[in-house]
Design an enzyme around this catalytic site. Structure first.
Site, PDB file in Angstrom:
ATOM      1  N   ARG A  48       0.806  -1.231   0.000  1.00 51.47           N
ATOM      2  CA  ARG A  48       0.000   0.000   0.000  1.00 51.47           C
ATOM      3  C   ARG A  48       0.831   1.268   0.000  1.00 51.47           C
ATOM      4  O   ARG A  48       0.465   2.245  -0.653  1.00 51.47           O
ATOM      5  CB  ARG A  48      -1.084  -0.038   1.082  1.00 51.47           C
ATOM      6  CG  ARG A  48      -0.717   0.054   2.486  1.00 51.47           C
ATOM      7  CD  ARG A  48      -1.504  -0.881   3.367  1.00 51.47           C
ATOM      8  NE  ARG A  48      -0.754  -2.116   3.394  1.00 51.47           N
ATOM      9  CZ  ARG A  48      -1.275  -3.313   3.244  1.00 51.47           C
ATOM     10  NH1 ARG A  48      -2.553  -3.462   3.141  1.00 51.47           N
ATOM     11  NH2 ARG A  48      -0.497  -4.369   3.250  1.00 51.47           N
ATOM     12  N   THR A  49       1.944   1.287   0.739  1.00 49.67           N
ATOM     13  CA  THR A  49       2.667   2.555   0.852  1.00 49.67           C
ATOM     14  C   THR A  49       3.245   2.979  -0.506  1.00 49.67           C
ATOM     15  O   THR A  49       3.116   4.130  -0.914  1.00 49.67           O
ATOM     16  CB  THR A  49       3.772   2.450   1.924  1.00 49.67           C
ATOM     17  OG1 THR A  49       3.177   1.995   3.146  1.00 49.67           O
ATOM     18  CG2 THR A  49       4.439   3.796   2.158  1.00 49.67           C
ATOM     19  N   LYS A  76      24.779  -6.387  -8.069  1.00 50.53           N
ATOM     20  CA  LYS A  76      26.164  -6.380  -8.569  1.00 50.53           C
ATOM     21  C   LYS A  76      27.103  -5.707  -7.568  1.00 50.53           C
ATOM     22  O   LYS A  76      28.253  -5.422  -7.876  1.00 50.53           O
ATOM     23  CB  LYS A  76      26.227  -5.645  -9.908  1.00 50.53           C
ATOM     24  CG  LYS A  76      25.414  -6.298 -11.011  1.00 50.53           C
ATOM     25  CD  LYS A  76      25.496  -5.475 -12.291  1.00 50.53           C
ATOM     26  CE  LYS A  76      24.649  -6.094 -13.395  1.00 50.53           C
ATOM     27  NZ  LYS A  76      24.475  -5.166 -14.527  1.00 50.53           N
ATOM     28  N   ARG A  98      12.024   3.783   1.501  1.00 55.82           N
ATOM     29  CA  ARG A  98      11.770   2.793   2.557  1.00 55.82           C
ATOM     30  C   ARG A  98      12.984   1.890   2.636  1.00 55.82           C
ATOM     31  O   ARG A  98      13.504   1.430   1.616  1.00 55.82           O
ATOM     32  CB  ARG A  98      10.524   1.965   2.254  1.00 55.82           C
ATOM     33  CG  ARG A  98      10.409   0.734   3.146  1.00 55.82           C
ATOM     34  CD  ARG A  98       9.111   0.019   3.008  1.00 55.82           C
ATOM     35  NE  ARG A  98       8.032   0.747   3.649  1.00 55.82           N
ATOM     36  CZ  ARG A  98       6.826   0.246   3.881  1.00 55.82           C
ATOM     37  NH1 ARG A  98       6.548  -0.985   3.532  1.00 55.82           N
ATOM     38  NH2 ARG A  98       5.898   0.960   4.477  1.00 55.82           N
ATOM     39  N   HIS A 126       7.534   5.852  10.641  1.00 50.58           N
ATOM     40  CA  HIS A 126       6.740   5.731   9.413  1.00 50.58           C
ATOM     41  C   HIS A 126       5.783   6.934   9.405  1.00 50.58           C
ATOM     42  O   HIS A 126       4.578   6.796   9.608  1.00 50.58           O
ATOM     43  CB  HIS A 126       5.981   4.402   9.436  1.00 50.58           C
ATOM     44  CG  HIS A 126       5.349   4.005   8.126  1.00 50.58           C
ATOM     45  ND1 HIS A 126       5.298   4.842   7.027  1.00 50.58           N
ATOM     46  CD2 HIS A 126       4.720   2.848   7.754  1.00 50.58           C
ATOM     47  CE1 HIS A 126       4.670   4.202   6.038  1.00 50.58           C
ATOM     48  NE2 HIS A 126       4.326   3.005   6.461  1.00 50.58           N
TER      49      HIS A 126
HETATM   50  C1  NCD Z   1       3.459  -1.350   7.936  1.00 47.67           C
HETATM   51  C2  NCD Z   1       4.911  -1.116   7.642  1.00 47.67           C
HETATM   52  O1  NCD Z   1       5.453  -1.616   6.661  1.00 47.67           O
HETATM   53  O2  NCD Z   1       5.487  -0.397   8.430  1.00 47.67           O
HETATM   54  N1  NCD Z   1       2.590  -1.299   6.911  1.00 47.67           N
HETATM   55  C3  NCD Z   1       2.322  -0.122   6.251  1.00 47.67           C
HETATM   56  O3  NCD Z   1       3.184   0.588   5.801  1.00 47.67           O
HETATM   57  N2  NCD Z   1       1.023   0.237   6.161  1.00 47.67           N
HETATM   58  C4  NCD Z   1       3.192  -2.217   9.070  1.00 47.67           C
HETATM   59  C5  NCD Z   1       3.593  -3.664   8.984  1.00 47.67           C
HETATM   60  O4  NCD Z   1       4.406  -4.076   8.179  1.00 47.67           O
HETATM   61  O5  NCD Z   1       3.051  -4.411   9.814  1.00 47.67           O
END
Ligand code: NCD
Length: 299
Positions: A48-49, A76, A98, A126
């Site tokens: 989703r993110t 590599k 991320r 986050h």
């Molecule tokens: C989460 C994450 O990746 O931090 N999900 C998200 O971004 N909505 C939480 C998780 O992985 O449980």
């Protein structure tokens, strides 16, 4: 979240409210960031993110470059620094990063000239998740002041919990962390929160029950008594759902482990705001990108 005080959060939520309205139009798009390029660099998995940032960038008419680590020159031996400098050299206006390592987006920000948005770094932060959750609660309850929120589950490994504690308390909500002692953060005493190990005893006092995934991939398994015992004590089943106030809501950042932290029928209840959270994520991320790149046009 540490970059934002209450006024800064509210300014972004106001902007996100405006973008929510944009997203409901027949043509859900504004030209605000036309000509800008947003690069997404997700060194860790995401559904989703990443899609939400991409959708948000496109709704602002920006172009999107998606970097995919598998199949890239990382295999590599290319370093993180060389990777981001390569992406920067293509001409990008903002990077969304991320990474499994705490502090990686901040490190990237020290190497590149453009703004960098943290889309999740290890168990640290986050921030856009916290903004979309605050937006969801503000749209539901009008304000967060005085809301009683319990965050339940694998808090120790949760960047979502850390960002949400900052955002919810900055906006005036009271937060209680509920977890087995082994899943509470070591530094919990320094947080402006209450703690509990007894979910049943506090359910009746809550406006919001915020569930977290048991993050087995971050090593939560060995510190749990057992998964069935976790489900018995901390899982939200229909019985526990019945103990909540009739106006209380359930939230979860996704991905859900149905049958562990949340029962399937509860996850699909109208008072579970999980898909609403996802929808609000697009508007919240539009607000952040617009704020960083404004000067380019009007929302
Ligand atoms: C989460 C994450 O990746 O931090 N999900 C998200 O971004 N909505 C939480 C998780 O992985 O449980």
């Amino acid at each position: 979240m540490a970059d934002l005080d209450r006024a800064g959060i509210e300014e972004l939520l106001d902007l996100a409210d405006h973008f929510t309205e944009v997203l409901e139009r027949d043509i859900p798009k504004v030209p605000a960031l036309r000509g800008a390029t947003v690069a997404t660099l997700f060194f860790e998995t995401s559904t989703r993110t990443r899609l939400s940032f991409e959708k948000a960038a496109k709704a602002l008419s920006a172009d999107v470059l998606n970097f995919n680590p598998s199949g890239s020159s990382l295999s590599k031996g290319e370093s993180l620094k060389d990777t981001v400098l390569t992406v920067q050299a293509m001409g990008v206006d903002v990077m969304v990063v991320r990474h499994q390592a705490v502090g990686a987006p901040a490190r990237v920000a020290s190497w590149v000239d453009c703004p960098v948005i943290n889309a999740g770094d290890g168990a640290h932060q986050h921030p856009t998740q916290a903004l979309l959750d605050a937006l969801t609660l503000r749209r539901r309850f009008g304000k967060l002041d005085g809301l009683r929120i319990a965050i339940v589950g694998d808090i120790r490994n949760s960047r979502v919990a850390r960002s949400n504690i900052d955002a919810f308390t900055a906006l005036g909500a009271g937060v209680t962390l509920v977890a087995p002692p082994t899943l509470l953060p070591l530094e919990v005493d320094s947080y402006p929160v209450a703690t509990s190990t007894d979910l049943d005893s506090i359910l009746g006092e809550l406006d919001v029950l915020y569930l977290l995934r048991v993050q087995l991939e971050r090593g939560s398994g060995p510190v749990l008594p057992s998964l069935p015992e976790y489900v018995a004590r901390f899982g939200l089943d229909r019985r526990r759902f019945g103990l909540l106030d009739k106006d209380a809501v359930v939230m979860h950042p996704g991905p859900m482990n149905r049958g562990i932290e949340i029962a399937t029928d509860v996850a699909d209840d109208p008072r579970a705001l999980i898909t609403e959270q996802v929808g609000n994520g697009v508007a919240a991320r539009m607000a952040v990108m617009f704020r960083l790149l404004s000067g380019r046009g009007q929302p």
